[in-house]
Write a protein that holds these residues in place. Structure first.
Motif, PDB file in Angstrom:
ATOM      1  N   UNK A 213       7.116  -5.240  -6.726  1.00 18.04           N
ATOM      2  CA  UNK A 213       6.380  -4.142  -6.104  1.00 18.04           C
ATOM      3  C   UNK A 213       7.372  -3.240  -5.375  1.00 18.04           C
ATOM      4  N   UNK A 214       7.213  -1.954  -5.565  1.00 16.10           N
ATOM      5  CA  UNK A 214       8.088  -0.978  -4.909  1.00 16.10           C
ATOM      6  C   UNK A 214       7.579  -0.744  -3.493  1.00 16.10           C
ATOM      7  N   UNK A 215       7.709  -1.788  -2.679  1.00 19.48           N
ATOM      8  CA  UNK A 215       7.225  -1.712  -1.311  1.00 19.48           C
ATOM      9  C   UNK A 215       7.882  -2.775  -0.457  1.00 19.48           C
ATOM     10  N   UNK A 216       7.919  -2.540   0.844  1.00 20.93           N
ATOM     11  CA  UNK A 216       8.484  -3.487   1.799  1.00 20.93           C
ATOM     12  C   UNK A 216       7.626  -4.742   1.857  1.00 20.93           C
ATOM     13  N   UNK A 217       8.269  -5.881   2.102  1.00 18.74           N
ATOM     14  CA  UNK A 217       7.550  -7.160   2.096  1.00 18.74           C
ATOM     15  C   UNK A 217       6.411  -7.203   3.101  1.00 18.74           C
ATOM     16  N   UNK A 218       6.561  -6.504   4.227  1.00 15.63           N
ATOM     17  CA  UNK A 218       5.498  -6.519   5.235  1.00 15.63           C
ATOM     18  C   UNK A 218       4.255  -5.796   4.735  1.00 15.63           C
ATOM     19  N   UNK A 219       4.427  -4.749   3.949  1.00 21.52           N
ATOM     20  CA  UNK A 219       3.278  -4.060   3.369  1.00 21.52           C
ATOM     21  C   UNK A 219       2.533  -4.970   2.399  1.00 21.52           C
ATOM     22  N   UNK A 220       3.271  -5.793   1.669  1.00 20.19           N
ATOM     23  CA  UNK A 220       2.637  -6.747   0.755  1.00 20.19           C
ATOM     24  C   UNK A 220       1.774  -7.727   1.541  1.00 20.19           C
ATOM     25  N   UNK A 221       2.308  -8.251   2.617  1.00 20.70           N
ATOM     26  CA  UNK A 221       1.563  -9.216   3.423  1.00 20.70           C
ATOM     27  C   UNK A 221       0.399  -8.548   4.155  1.00 20.70           C
ATOM     28  N   UNK A 222       0.595  -7.352   4.645  1.00 17.09           N
ATOM     29  CA  UNK A 222      -0.493  -6.634   5.319  1.00 17.09           C
ATOM     30  C   UNK A 222      -1.661  -6.400   4.362  1.00 17.09           C
ATOM     31  N   UNK A 223      -1.345  -5.971   3.165  1.00 15.50           N
ATOM     32  CA  UNK A 223      -2.386  -5.692   2.183  1.00 15.50           C
ATOM     33  C   UNK A 223      -3.227  -6.935   1.899  1.00 15.50           C
ATOM     34  N   UNK A 224      -2.586  -8.093   1.894  1.00 12.79           N
ATOM     35  CA  UNK A 224      -3.312  -9.338   1.618  1.00 12.79           C
ATOM     36  C   UNK A 224      -4.227  -9.753   2.757  1.00 12.79           C
ATOM     37  N   UNK A 225      -3.978  -9.245   3.957  1.00  8.83           N
ATOM     38  CA  UNK A 225      -4.710  -9.721   5.127  1.00  8.83           C
ATOM     39  C   UNK A 225      -5.990  -8.954   5.405  1.00  8.83           C
ATOM     40  N   UNK A 226      -6.430  -8.092   4.536  1.00 12.58           N
ATOM     41  CA  UNK A 226      -7.689  -7.363   4.784  1.00 12.58           C
ATOM     42  C   UNK A 226      -8.401  -7.083   3.473  1.00 12.58           C
ATOM     43  N   UNK A 227      -9.722  -6.932   3.596  1.00 15.39           N
ATOM     44  CA  UNK A 227     -10.546  -6.619   2.426  1.00 15.39           C
ATOM     45  C   UNK A 227     -11.188  -5.242   2.579  1.00 15.39           C
ATOM     46  N   UNK A 228     -10.677  -4.456   3.505  1.00 16.64           N
ATOM     47  CA  UNK A 228     -11.152  -3.079   3.696  1.00 16.64           C
ATOM     48  C   UNK A 228     -10.982  -2.293   2.398  1.00 16.64           C
ATOM     49  N   UNK A 229      -9.984  -2.674   1.604  1.00 18.81           N
ATOM     50  CA  UNK A 229      -9.685  -1.973   0.358  1.00 18.81           C
ATOM     51  C   UNK A 229     -10.319  -2.643  -0.863  1.00 18.81           C
ATOM     52  N   UNK A 230     -11.173  -3.637  -0.657  1.00 19.74           N
ATOM     53  CA  UNK A 230     -11.628  -4.459  -1.785  1.00 19.74           C
ATOM     54  C   UNK A 230     -12.547  -3.727  -2.757  1.00 19.74           C
ATOM     55  N   UNK A 231     -13.026  -2.548  -2.390  1.00 20.38           N
ATOM     56  CA  UNK A 231     -13.729  -1.735  -3.387  1.00 20.38           C
ATOM     57  C   UNK A 231     -12.805  -1.394  -4.550  1.00 20.38           C
ATOM     58  N   UNK A 232     -11.510  -1.483  -4.313  1.00 21.24           N
ATOM     59  CA  UNK A 232     -10.532  -1.216  -5.360  1.00 21.24           C
ATOM     60  C   UNK A 232     -10.232  -2.421  -6.237  1.00 21.24           C
ATOM     61  N   UNK A 233     -11.008  -3.505  -6.050  1.00 19.51           N
ATOM     62  CA  UNK A 233     -10.826  -4.725  -6.844  1.00 19.51           C
ATOM     63  C   UNK A 233     -12.140  -5.090  -7.553  1.00 19.51           C
ATOM     64  N   UNK A 234     -12.574  -4.311  -8.528  1.00 21.95           N
ATOM     65  CA  UNK A 234     -13.877  -4.585  -9.159  1.00 21.95           C
ATOM     66  C   UNK A 234     -13.950  -5.937  -9.836  1.00 21.95           C
ATOM     67  N   UNK A 235     -12.871  -6.391 -10.447  1.00 21.15           N
ATOM     68  CA  UNK A 235     -12.894  -7.696 -11.117  1.00 21.15           C
ATOM     69  C   UNK A 235     -13.034  -8.827 -10.091  1.00 21.15           C
ATOM     70  N   UNK A 236     -12.294  -8.717  -9.007  1.00 18.46           N
ATOM     71  CA  UNK A 236     -12.346  -9.739  -7.973  1.00 18.46           C
ATOM     72  C   UNK A 236     -13.692  -9.770  -7.269  1.00 18.46           C
ATOM     73  N   UNK A 237     -14.296  -8.598  -7.099  1.00 20.96           N
ATOM     74  CA  UNK A 237     -15.564  -8.501  -6.378  1.00 20.96           C
ATOM     75  C   UNK A 237     -16.717  -9.184  -7.106  1.00 20.96           C
ATOM     76  N   UNK A 238     -16.516  -9.576  -8.369  1.00 22.54           N
ATOM     77  CA  UNK A 238     -17.554 -10.322  -9.076  1.00 22.54           C
ATOM     78  C   UNK A 238     -17.753 -11.707  -8.458  1.00 22.54           C
ATOM     79  N   UNK A 239     -16.677 -12.285  -7.927  1.00 28.05           N
ATOM     80  CA  UNK A 239     -16.767 -13.636  -7.385  1.00 28.05           C
ATOM     81  C   UNK A 239     -16.435 -13.701  -5.896  1.00 28.05           C
ATOM     82  N   UNK A 240     -15.499 -12.882  -5.427  1.00 25.79           N
ATOM     83  CA  UNK A 240     -15.153 -12.855  -4.008  1.00 25.79           C
ATOM     84  C   UNK A 240     -16.085 -11.885  -3.296  1.00 25.79           C
TER      85      UNK A 240
END
Length: 416
Positions: free
Chosen positions: A191-218
């Motif tokens: 990923x073309x991003x700093x490691x902290x951004x990777x970890x930050x992104x994992x710690x919230x679901x505010x953006x989960x509308x952007x995960x349609x496949x995941x939202x079927x089960x999560x």
């Protein structure tokens, strides 16, 4: 580092605005990245691999992050050795493949040969009369294996509280028995991003509308609480509560821990772990929530166990399900690139094409990883803009704030 530069960096940590994202240099400055490698990845326990990646004596993986390269090797006794992948002659990399199997370790430059424990056992030294091989073994790092997960630490003295953190998560993970699993698939994404951004992104679901496949089960209400549920998610929230109640009843029946333990910034080895319900059939990450492998893991007796979700700082998160396990390791490359390694594990007697379909098994998280990659890269691009300034975290992003607070504490302790 010049005193003035150190003072400026120290001030960035000291005056970090609570509840807001970090200043741009935290994501873009190579000097801060160097500090991260010293203070975080050079001092703390790092997730490296699972025992399923080293099924036999002689099997190894190489793990690279920042300036470090480590060999994680299963020895003849079944234990795990961790060695710095740096020849003691001229510093060449000893093993150059990402994974494999070996007897002795032979450097390809001048054929210096080391035992699996790192002892130098052969070095041609024409004319040398005082060459003592015992002084030139490969340098070792610390290792711990907990519930089938392998952790490494390159510090002289590792943080002691990892023992206590291990006692928290081992009862949650042990029933899945990673010693009886195998790799179904492994994916490496840079990923073309700093490691902290990777970890930050994992710690919230505010953006989960952007995960349609995941939202079927999560459930996309993850991270939300009563009073924070938007109108369009009220029905989902009610369904989530019902599924959670049913899951908790099954966990009590089988004696499985499920309660949330959340100590992201209150201990050195920050952790969040819980067992959480999935939508649909509640068994796995599939469009209808049904199992993706026919083989139960370990001594589990029920597929409908949701997901045991664990986040460990600084570089990993995991999903333990009844039918498979997914591990995620985050390995910084430089201040603007990060390797994210995702590994899918299934029961060691599960047969591809018979017990599971590999494409279906990996589909949801392959798509989700690509989507997260895009989100992280958008943030990295923004951090490089002169117009960037820290923005406020929403209430649902409290775990991001906790991660950043943990990070700032650890670096300040190192710089003190």
């Amino acid at each position: 580092m010049p005193a003035q530069q150190l003072a400026e960096i120290t001030d960035l940590f000291e005056f970090r605005r609570t509840g807001y994202s970090l200043d741009a240099p935290f994501y873009t400055d190579p000097t801060i990245f160097k500090i991260d490698m010293e203070a975080i990845f050079g001092q703390h326990w790092i997730y490296a691999a699972s025992v399923a990646e080293l099924p036999e004596p002689g099997d190894y993986v190489t793990v690279d992050y920042g300036p470090y390269s480590l060999i994680v090797l299963r020895n003849d006794d079944g234990d795990v050795n961790v060695l710095h992948n740096v020849c003691r002659h001229r510093g060449a990399r000893v093993l150059t493949e990402a994974a494999g199997s070996t007897g002795n370790l032979v450097c390809g430059y001048h054929s210096w040969t080391y035992s699996p424990s790192g002892d130098l056992i052969h070095a041609s030294a024409p004319g040398e009369t005082k060459f003592d091989k015992s002084c030139f073994g490969l340098k070792r790092a610390h290792s711990r294996v907990v519930a089938g997960l392998i952790f490494v630490c390159v510090a002289d003295e590792p943080p002691a509280d990892f023992d206590e953190t291990s006692k928290i998560f081992e009862p949650y993970l042990a029933p899945h028995d990673l010693s009886k699993t195998k790799i179904a698939y492994q994916q490496n994404i840079v990923e073309e991003g700093n490691w902290k951004l990777v970890m930050e992104n994992n710690r919230e679901c505010y953006h989960c509308d952007g995960h349609p496949e995941l939202a079927c089960s999560l459930f996309p209400t993850w991270g939300l609480t009563e009073g924070l549920i938007p109108p369009h998610l009220e029905e989902v929230w009610d369904r989530n509560k019902e599924a959670r109640s049913s899951l908790e009843e099954r966990c009590r029946r089988y004696g499985l821990p499920y309660e949330v333990v959340e100590e992201l910034d209150t201990r050195i080895a920050g952790i969040r772990i819980s067992r959480e319900a999935l939508d649909g059939e509640g068994e796995s990450f599939s469009p209808d929530g049904r199992r993706l492998s026919k083989k139960l893991l370990g001594d589990l007796r029920d597929f409908r166990l949701g997901r045991c979700s664990m986040h460990l700082q600084p570089n990993s998160w995991f999903h333990f399900l009844g039918d498979h396990v997914i591990t995620f390791g985050v390995f910084p490359i430089n201040e603007h690139q990060t390797l994210v390694r995702t590994t899918w594990l299934v029961a060691d007697d599960a047969e591809e094409g018979v017990d599971y379909d590999l494409e279906k098994l990996t589909y949801t998280w392959k798509q989700t990883n690509l989507q997260d990659k895009a989100f992280v890269e958008l943030c990295q691009q923004g951090a490089g803009s002169p117009a960037y300034e820290p923005g406020p975290y929403m209430k649902s992003e409290y775990q991001v704030e906790a991660f950043i607070n943990w990070y700032v504490q650890r670096v300040q302790e190192h710089l003190a």
